[in-house]
Write a protein that holds these residues in place. Sequence first.
Motif, mmCIF file in Angstrom:
data_model
loop_
_atom_site.group_PDB
_atom_site.id
_atom_site.type_symbol
_atom_site.label_atom_id
_atom_site.label_comp_id
_atom_site.label_asym_id
_atom_site.label_seq_id
_atom_site.Cartn_x
_atom_site.Cartn_y
_atom_site.Cartn_z
ATOM 1 N N VAL A 1 0.874 -1.168 0.000
ATOM 2 C CA VAL A 1 0.000 0.000 0.000
ATOM 3 C C VAL A 1 0.913 1.220 0.000
ATOM 4 O O VAL A 1 1.649 1.455 0.964
ATOM 5 N N LYS A 2 0.868 1.970 -1.077
ATOM 6 C CA LYS A 2 1.766 3.118 -1.238
ATOM 7 C C LYS A 2 0.965 4.405 -1.127
ATOM 8 O O LYS A 2 -0.031 4.586 -1.815
ATOM 9 N N LEU A 3 1.377 5.283 -0.218
ATOM 10 C CA LEU A 3 0.733 6.575 -0.027
ATOM 11 C C LEU A 3 1.649 7.660 -0.559
ATOM 12 O O LEU A 3 2.843 7.712 -0.227
ATOM 13 N N ILE A 4 1.104 8.536 -1.374
ATOM 14 C CA ILE A 4 1.872 9.619 -1.980
ATOM 15 C C ILE A 4 1.239 10.951 -1.587
ATOM 16 O O ILE A 4 0.026 11.142 -1.743
ATOM 17 N N GLY A 5 2.049 11.863 -1.061
ATOM 18 C CA GLY A 5 1.568 13.196 -0.738
ATOM 19 C C GLY A 5 1.416 13.467 0.738
ATOM 20 O O GLY A 5 1.121 14.599 1.141
ATOM 21 N N ASN A 6 1.609 12.481 1.613
ATOM 22 C CA ASN A 6 1.466 12.690 3.053
ATOM 23 C C ASN A 6 2.788 13.169 3.637
ATOM 24 O O ASN A 6 3.840 12.538 3.449
ATOM 25 N N THR A 7 2.735 14.294 4.324
ATOM 26 C CA THR A 7 3.915 14.848 4.982
ATOM 27 C C THR A 7 3.709 15.009 6.485
ATOM 28 O O THR A 7 4.667 14.958 7.256
ATOM 29 N N GLN A 8 2.463 15.218 6.917
ATOM 30 C CA GLN A 8 2.180 15.436 8.334
ATOM 31 C C GLN A 8 2.124 14.133 9.127
ATOM 32 O O GLN A 8 2.387 14.124 10.331
ATOM 33 N N PHE A 9 1.794 13.051 8.453
ATOM 34 C CA PHE A 9 1.696 11.764 9.117
ATOM 35 C C PHE A 9 2.444 10.728 8.297
ATOM 36 O O PHE A 9 2.459 10.771 7.067
ATOM 37 N N THR A 10 3.073 9.789 8.990
ATOM 38 C CA THR A 10 3.853 8.762 8.305
ATOM 39 C C THR A 10 2.931 7.703 7.695
ATOM 40 O O THR A 10 1.755 7.599 8.058
ATOM 41 N N ASP A 11 3.502 6.910 6.789
ATOM 42 C CA ASP A 11 2.741 5.810 6.200
ATOM 43 C C ASP A 11 2.250 4.855 7.282
ATOM 44 O O ASP A 11 1.115 4.372 7.229
ATOM 45 N N GLU A 12 3.090 4.591 8.279
ATOM 46 C CA GLU A 12 2.712 3.654 9.340
ATOM 47 C C GLU A 12 1.526 4.182 10.146
ATOM 48 O O GLU A 12 0.611 3.431 10.495
ATOM 49 N N GLU A 13 1.530 5.486 10.439
ATOM 50 C CA GLU A 13 0.430 6.068 11.203
ATOM 51 C C GLU A 13 -0.886 5.956 10.446
ATOM 52 O O GLU A 13 -1.935 5.655 11.038
ATOM 53 N N LEU A 14 -0.851 6.185 9.151
ATOM 54 C CA LEU A 14 -2.078 6.141 8.347
ATOM 55 C C LEU A 14 -2.532 4.702 8.110
ATOM 56 O O LEU A 14 -3.728 4.401 8.170
ATOM 57 N N GLN A 15 -1.597 3.810 7.866
ATOM 58 C CA GLN A 15 -1.974 2.444 7.522
ATOM 59 C C GLN A 15 -2.494 1.673 8.727
ATOM 60 O O GLN A 15 -3.178 0.652 8.562
ATOM 61 N N THR A 16 -2.192 2.125 9.933
ATOM 62 C CA THR A 16 -2.796 1.475 11.103
ATOM 63 C C THR A 16 -4.301 1.693 11.159
ATOM 64 O O THR A 16 -5.012 0.959 11.851
ATOM 65 N N GLU A 17 -4.800 2.711 10.420
ATOM 66 C CA GLU A 17 -6.240 2.965 10.365
ATOM 67 C C GLU A 17 -6.931 2.095 9.321
ATOM 68 O O GLU A 17 -8.155 2.018 9.284
ATOM 69 N N PHE A 18 -6.145 1.430 8.448
ATOM 70 C CA PHE A 18 -6.712 0.664 7.348
ATOM 71 C C PHE A 18 -7.268 -0.675 7.834
ATOM 72 O O PHE A 18 -6.737 -1.296 8.753
ATOM 73 N N LEU A 19 -8.340 -1.113 7.200
ATOM 74 C CA LEU A 19 -8.842 -2.469 7.412
ATOM 75 C C LEU A 19 -7.991 -3.480 6.674
ATOM 76 O O LEU A 19 -7.921 -4.647 7.051
ATOM 77 N N PHE B 1 -9.740 10.693 9.117
ATOM 78 C CA PHE B 1 -8.548 10.856 9.945
ATOM 79 C C PHE B 1 -7.990 12.267 9.809
ATOM 80 O O PHE B 1 -7.680 12.926 10.808
ATOM 81 N N TYR B 2 -7.866 12.746 8.584
ATOM 82 C CA TYR B 2 -7.327 14.086 8.353
ATOM 83 C C TYR B 2 -8.323 15.168 8.770
ATOM 84 O O TYR B 2 -7.975 16.131 9.461
#
Length: 813
Positions: A183-201, A232-233
């Motif tokens: 899962v690749k996230l592009i454009g996030n600077t305020q939160f890390t990929d790990e922080e966002l992906q913990t919200e994913f199902l 989240f945002y």
Amino acid sequence: MGKFTRRLLLSGLTGLFASTAQAFSPFVVSDVQVRGLDRIPEGVVFKDLAIGKGDKVDQQRLAEAIRSVFKRGTFQDVTVARDGDVLIITVEERPTIGLITIDGNEDISDEDLKKGLSESGLGKGEVLNRSLLDKVTQELERQYFAQGKYGVKVEVVTETLPQNRVAITLKVNEGQVAKIRQVKLIGNTQFTDEELQTEFLQGAGNLWSFFSKNNQYSKQKFAADLETVRSFYQNRGFANFKILSTQVSITTDRKDVYLTVNLEEGDQYTIGEVKIAGETRVEKSRLTSRLFVASGALYARQNISASRDGIVRILGNDGYAFANVNVIPEVNETTKQVDLVFFVDAGKRAYVRRINFLGNVKTQDEVLRREMRLVEGGWLSNASVQRSKVRLERLGFFSAVGVETVPVPGTDDQVDLNFSVTEQPSGSVNVSLGGSSQGLVYQFGISQNNFLGTGNQVGITLNKSDATTNYSLSFSDPYFTLDGVSRSFSVYYRKTDASKLSITSYTTDSIGGSLSFGIPLDENRRLRLGITAEQTDIITGSSPSSQVRSFFADHGQDIAIDPTIGFETLSLTGSWSYDTRNRGLFPDAGSYHRINAEATIPVGDLQFYKTSYENQYYFPIAKNWSFLLRSSIAYGDGYGQTDTGVNQSLPFFESYFAGGGSTIRGFDDNSLGPRDIIRTPATEIGTPLPSSNDTIRIDNSAVGGNLRLVAGASLYFPNPFSEDSTSTRFSLFVDAGSAYNTHFDYSDYQELSATERAKIPDFSDIGRYRASSGVSFDWLSPLGLLSFSYAFPLKEQPEDVTRNFQFNIGSQF
């Protein structure tokens, strides 16, 4: 007579008209004949042709007519011929579908697939349309694609049946669910990929993916994950957050998926000015109190939604059931603030015209109507509607309760309330079975909680076992008065051989009756007051415990001369309860508290009191998942003095016990708590020795205590083997507690040797609690409530009797 034939074919792909003979000159039709029809009426063809006797036709008009016939889709070939001036139409009907079989599907049921096919026009009895069949096949593949099964293959097999019918078999090879590799996230600077992906199902997977399946791709879950990221945002001040694009890349073998999300975080905003405008109809201060947003706080979408819902709830409770609240944000890019205006359109106050009940075949309307917290002609309150619904659910008469608010046609301020219920058995024939070290214990009883649909409770118990005999009759009217005061009475006869219930040796023979009244204090609180009269005879066994001997002696009777003693008591009882549980059966939210008190009055032979407190807290976790915390404490003692001048104590036959399904599972019924301490005087050649030489033995039978402490926790979850969550459930549990004697005193044995004193447990020590853990299963079956538990001790004492498997069985009618 000259004759020529002209064949017209309409291609399904190009819609062109083709001729098998040379062109002919126009002519006037003297008759039209249709041949080849089987199940389709002639009139259908004539309607589509739009050519009749006397019409002049040429090649162009004939082509248009044949196109119209083909357009209906019921023919797979149409031939036109001319016999003089007679127009002959020969058709070949398409076959109809006689049978549809689906093979190989597991994730999607036959019923769901056939329903989708029928909605698409492909069902039993329909005309076979092969182009539609191709589209339906593609739709089935699309459904599997949405579940992440990109390797699915659907093969269509047709078989000719008699009478121009066909059998269709859809052979489905579902394949495997594609696994998410990245899962690749592009454009996030305020939160890390790990922080966002913990919200994913969903995600690339981890050690638990084998159980959670969170690495299996699903289109619906991916859409939910995108909405989760957006929330989240936006709940953290990023009001202009956007998802610019998403990409789902599938490997050539269709086994792996790579997800890419392009996002734009935007700037972080705070709340500026907050206003309430419009026709509020109520004091603005009441609406302001429900706001979860404040100037200077971070912009949070969830708080804005909660504020809007709070305003709607207040208006709805005041009768403005159709109130509309719009949130108007005004963004200031300079200050990075968002001003919020909650624009309120309260509308007219709605009134209840009628309250209707549906589905109550056995239960009388009056029983449901008295639970209503609104009246016909009064204004509509959403809170009162929900409260009425909960009260119906807590009756225990219905497995499901629904409510619908229906606007009255021709008015804009009246509604009808339709409560729909599904009745469930409220009568029961109960049989309890359980093993103990003394053998089988069983009981039989009949009860009806909704007698003849009146809501009254009637119970008859006929209990006969090795240990107990119990005959009782009880009746309760929950609405003895119109304002909800209940009245209950019971008469009973009980005989109990305690020695066969893991209790010390004695038998009680009791007859009595009780009368009580329940007084509602408010929606959740209730007070109950009553009086009980009882005659009890006690017959000691061959080896009475020291407690039994002391009790006889305290009341001036020599047990060796007369082992039978009788008492008459008159007791006052009272209880206070607070109940916010959402259902009478299988609750999963709310709490329950109950305080009980009982005290004999001095006119009787015994003077004692008993008090108890119990509570239950249900915490919903997810749909059909809940957590329960429970605890109880019970204490009793005597007051006053006996005729011999001895201070009264709690009678031994009123003692508290622990162990078994209702207290601490995993231990034998009534087996936990103080035991009889048997002290044997020492002698030497018939001559008594000093008491310091006495020996001690702890009897295996429990004698009970005047204090009981019990606590437990349970995690309830739905039956994984059934979709029915209303009648079955599992739970993981932990139980702890025991019974104690608060009057136990080691100084009574101080003259004994240290070796003998060491044999005596401290029966007042709270640290001697027991604990167990296990799993239980509850089933509201057609035969009644079945409860099974399997538990193992976590903390036990040497004298304990454990019992891993325990169950209760009931039968409902």
